[in-house]
Write a protein that holds these residues in place. Sequence first.
Motif, PDB file in Angstrom:
ATOM      1  N   MET A   1       0.875  -1.108   0.007  1.00  0.00           N
ATOM      2  CA  MET A   1      -0.216   0.026   0.014  1.00  0.00           C
ATOM      3  C   MET A   1       0.938   1.238   0.021  1.00  0.00           C
ATOM      4  SD  MET A   1      -2.805   1.052   2.807  1.00  0.00           S
ATOM      5  CE  MET A   1      -3.640   2.588   2.934  1.00  0.00           C
ATOM      6  N   PHE A   2       2.033   1.300   0.804  1.00  0.00           N
ATOM      7  CA  PHE A   2       2.485   2.546   0.872  1.00  0.00           C
ATOM      8  C   PHE A   2       4.220   2.149   0.240  1.00  0.00           C
ATOM      9  CE2 PHE A   2      -0.135   3.035   4.414  1.00  0.00           C
ATOM     10  CZ  PHE A   2      -0.605   4.305   4.136  1.00  0.00           C
ATOM     11  N   SER A   3       4.044   1.542  -0.895  1.00  0.00           N
ATOM     12  CA  SER A   3       5.378   1.182  -1.514  1.00  0.00           C
ATOM     13  C   SER A   3       5.815   2.413  -2.304  1.00  0.00           C
ATOM     14  CB  SER A   3       5.212   0.158  -2.717  1.00  0.00           C
ATOM     15  OG  SER A   3       4.160   0.501  -3.708  1.00  0.00           O
ATOM     16  N   ILE A   4       5.092   3.461  -2.528  1.00  0.00           N
ATOM     17  CA  ILE A   4       5.632   4.603  -2.847  1.00  0.00           C
ATOM     18  C   ILE A   4       6.696   5.341  -2.102  1.00  0.00           C
ATOM     19  CG2 ILE A   4       4.174   4.874  -4.529  1.00  0.00           C
ATOM     20  CD1 ILE A   4       2.918   7.259  -2.760  1.00  0.00           C
ATOM     21  N   PHE A   5       6.571   5.076  -0.562  1.00  0.00           N
ATOM     22  CA  PHE A   5       7.445   5.640   0.236  1.00  0.00           C
ATOM     23  C   PHE A   5       8.641   4.988   0.626  1.00  0.00           C
ATOM     24  CE2 PHE A   5       3.137   7.302   1.478  1.00  0.00           C
ATOM     25  CZ  PHE A   5       3.404   8.579   1.097  1.00  0.00           C
ATOM     26  N   LYS A   6       8.660   3.571   0.368  1.00  0.00           N
ATOM     27  CA  LYS A   6       9.870   2.703   0.473  1.00  0.00           C
ATOM     28  C   LYS A   6      11.175   3.240  -0.573  1.00  0.00           C
ATOM     29  CE  LYS A   6       7.662  -1.504   1.662  1.00  0.00           C
ATOM     30  NZ  LYS A   6       7.503  -2.836   1.111  1.00  0.00           N
ATOM     31  N   LYS A   7      12.193   3.053   0.288  1.00  0.00           N
ATOM     32  CA  LYS A   7      13.408   3.722  -0.628  1.00  0.00           C
ATOM     33  C   LYS A   7      13.901   2.498  -1.248  1.00  0.00           C
ATOM     34  CE  LYS A   7      15.059   7.360   2.659  1.00  0.00           C
ATOM     35  NZ  LYS A   7      16.245   7.757   3.232  1.00  0.00           N
ATOM     36  N   ASP A   8      14.595   2.717  -2.257  1.00  0.00           N
ATOM     37  CA  ASP A   8      15.401   1.768  -3.132  1.00  0.00           C
ATOM     38  C   ASP A   8      16.327   1.225  -2.497  1.00  0.00           C
ATOM     39  OD1 ASP A   8      16.141  -0.025  -5.214  1.00  0.00           O
ATOM     40  OD2 ASP A   8      16.862   1.482  -6.591  1.00  0.00           O
ATOM     41  N   PRO A   9      16.503   0.002  -2.074  1.00  0.00           N
ATOM     42  CA  PRO A   9      17.802  -0.414  -1.301  1.00  0.00           C
ATOM     43  C   PRO A   9      18.809  -0.397  -2.024  1.00  0.00           C
ATOM     44  CG  PRO A   9      16.217  -2.342  -1.569  1.00  0.00           C
ATOM     45  CD  PRO A   9      15.471  -1.135  -2.130  1.00  0.00           C
ATOM     46  N   THR A  10      18.711  -0.613  -3.432  1.00  0.00           N
ATOM     47  CA  THR A  10      20.072  -0.566  -4.188  1.00  0.00           C
ATOM     48  C   THR A  10      20.592   0.814  -4.726  1.00  0.00           C
ATOM     49  OG1 THR A  10      18.496  -0.988  -6.319  1.00  0.00           O
ATOM     50  CG2 THR A  10      19.419  -2.968  -5.047  1.00  0.00           C
ATOM     51  N   LYS A  11      19.921   1.743  -4.383  1.00  0.00           N
ATOM     52  CA  LYS A  11      20.121   3.096  -5.194  1.00  0.00           C
ATOM     53  C   LYS A  11      21.464   3.380  -4.507  1.00  0.00           C
ATOM     54  CE  LYS A  11      18.368   7.769  -5.495  1.00  0.00           C
ATOM     55  NZ  LYS A  11      17.135   8.757  -5.144  1.00  0.00           N
ATOM     56  N   LYS A  12      21.783   3.425  -3.251  1.00  0.00           N
ATOM     57  CA  LYS A  12      23.374   3.763  -2.627  1.00  0.00           C
ATOM     58  C   LYS A  12      24.199   2.671  -3.747  1.00  0.00           C
ATOM     59  CE  LYS A  12      25.472   4.361   1.382  1.00  0.00           C
ATOM     60  NZ  LYS A  12      25.327   4.559   3.043  1.00  0.00           N
ATOM     61  N   LEU A  13      24.026   1.585  -3.489  1.00  0.00           N
ATOM     62  CA  LEU A  13      24.976   0.672  -4.153  1.00  0.00           C
ATOM     63  C   LEU A  13      25.248   0.724  -5.672  1.00  0.00           C
ATOM     64  CD1 LEU A  13      24.018  -2.679  -2.304  1.00  0.00           C
ATOM     65  CD2 LEU A  13      25.935  -1.471  -2.020  1.00  0.00           C
ATOM     66  N   LYS A  14      24.214   1.273  -6.192  1.00  0.00           N
ATOM     67  CA  LYS A  14      24.530   1.577  -7.690  1.00  0.00           C
ATOM     68  C   LYS A  14      25.167   2.860  -7.823  1.00  0.00           C
ATOM     69  CE  LYS A  14      20.226  -0.636  -9.490  1.00  0.00           C
ATOM     70  NZ  LYS A  14      18.962  -0.432 -10.161  1.00  0.00           N
ATOM     71  N   LYS A  15      24.920   3.780  -6.995  1.00  0.00           N
ATOM     72  CA  LYS A  15      26.026   5.077  -7.042  1.00  0.00           C
ATOM     73  C   LYS A  15      27.114   4.723  -6.782  1.00  0.00           C
ATOM     74  CE  LYS A  15      25.871   9.800  -5.517  1.00  0.00           C
ATOM     75  NZ  LYS A  15      25.164  10.957  -4.529  1.00  0.00           N
ATOM     76  N   GLN A  16      27.532   3.742  -5.528  1.00  0.00           N
ATOM     77  CA  GLN A  16      28.815   3.464  -5.215  1.00  0.00           C
ATOM     78  C   GLN A  16      29.540   2.584  -6.776  1.00  0.00           C
ATOM     79  OE1 GLN A  16      28.645   1.078  -1.936  1.00  0.00           O
ATOM     80  NE2 GLN A  16      28.794   2.810  -0.278  1.00  0.00           N
ATOM     81  N   LEU A  17      28.760   1.872  -7.249  1.00  0.00           N
ATOM     82  CA  LEU A  17      29.077   1.261  -8.270  1.00  0.00           C
ATOM     83  C   LEU A  17      29.587   1.847  -9.420  1.00  0.00           C
ATOM     84  CD1 LEU A  17      29.827  -1.844  -9.793  1.00  0.00           C
ATOM     85  CD2 LEU A  17      27.251  -1.493 -10.486  1.00  0.00           C
ATOM     86  N   ALA A  18      28.837   3.045  -9.689  1.00  0.00           N
ATOM     87  CA  ALA A  18      29.268   3.994 -10.768  1.00  0.00           C
ATOM     88  C   ALA A  18      30.455   4.581 -10.662  1.00  0.00           C
ATOM     89  CB  ALA A  18      28.111   4.967 -11.036  1.00  0.00           C
ATOM     90  N   LEU A  19      30.781   5.129  -9.163  1.00  0.00           N
ATOM     91  CA  LEU A  19      31.866   5.880  -9.060  1.00  0.00           C
ATOM     92  C   LEU A  19      32.896   4.955  -8.870  1.00  0.00           C
ATOM     93  CD1 LEU A  19      30.493   7.864  -5.859  1.00  0.00           C
ATOM     94  CD2 LEU A  19      31.395   8.531  -8.205  1.00  0.00           C
ATOM     95  N   LYS A  20      33.085   3.646  -8.512  1.00  0.00           N
ATOM     96  CA  LYS A  20      34.263   2.748  -8.474  1.00  0.00           C
ATOM     97  C   LYS A  20      34.515   2.235 -10.269  1.00  0.00           C
ATOM     98  CE  LYS A  20      34.943   1.413  -4.535  1.00  0.00           C
ATOM     99  NZ  LYS A  20      35.975   1.308  -3.733  1.00  0.00           N
ATOM    100  N   LEU A  21      33.587   2.336 -11.017  1.00  0.00           N
ATOM    101  CA  LEU A  21      33.960   1.812 -12.377  1.00  0.00           C
ATOM    102  C   LEU A  21      34.625   3.341 -12.987  1.00  0.00           C
ATOM    103  CD1 LEU A  21      30.659   0.212 -13.442  1.00  0.00           C
ATOM    104  CD2 LEU A  21      33.006  -0.736 -13.227  1.00  0.00           C
ATOM    105  N   GLU A  22      34.039   4.578 -12.636  1.00  0.00           N
ATOM    106  CA  GLU A  22      34.757   5.622 -13.193  1.00  0.00           C
ATOM    107  C   GLU A  22      36.095   5.792 -12.680  1.00  0.00           C
ATOM    108  OE1 GLU A  22      35.142   9.078 -15.070  1.00  0.00           O
ATOM    109  OE2 GLU A  22      33.432   8.102 -15.208  1.00  0.00           O
ATOM    110  N   SER A  23      36.461   5.299 -11.336  1.00  0.00           N
ATOM    111  CA  SER A  23      37.659   5.367 -10.630  1.00  0.00           C
ATOM    112  C   SER A  23      38.649   4.422 -11.622  1.00  0.00           C
ATOM    113  CB  SER A  23      37.634   5.206  -9.233  1.00  0.00           C
ATOM    114  OG  SER A  23      36.882   6.309  -8.520  1.00  0.00           O
TER     115      SER A  23
END
Length: 59
Positions: free
Chosen positions: A1-23
């Motif tokens: 019912m309130f799935s719109i308020f749930k945070k994406d658990p992978t959002k932070k990891l995807k950002k870290q992944l992009a930074l690692k790949l860039e580095s």
Amino acid sequence: MFSIFKKDPTKKLKKQLALKLESAMQAQRNGDIKTYSTLSYEADEIDKKITEIENNTAS
């Protein structure tokens, strides 16, 4: 019912992944293969965590 308020658990990891790949790409361009391989390995581990979380969430 309130799935719109749930945070994406992978959002932070995807950002870290992009930074690692860039580095890793920058290290490779600079000719630092040891750092490149270390960063690539860390990026691979982050990708495995993302896949694991996505598979557990889908089930």
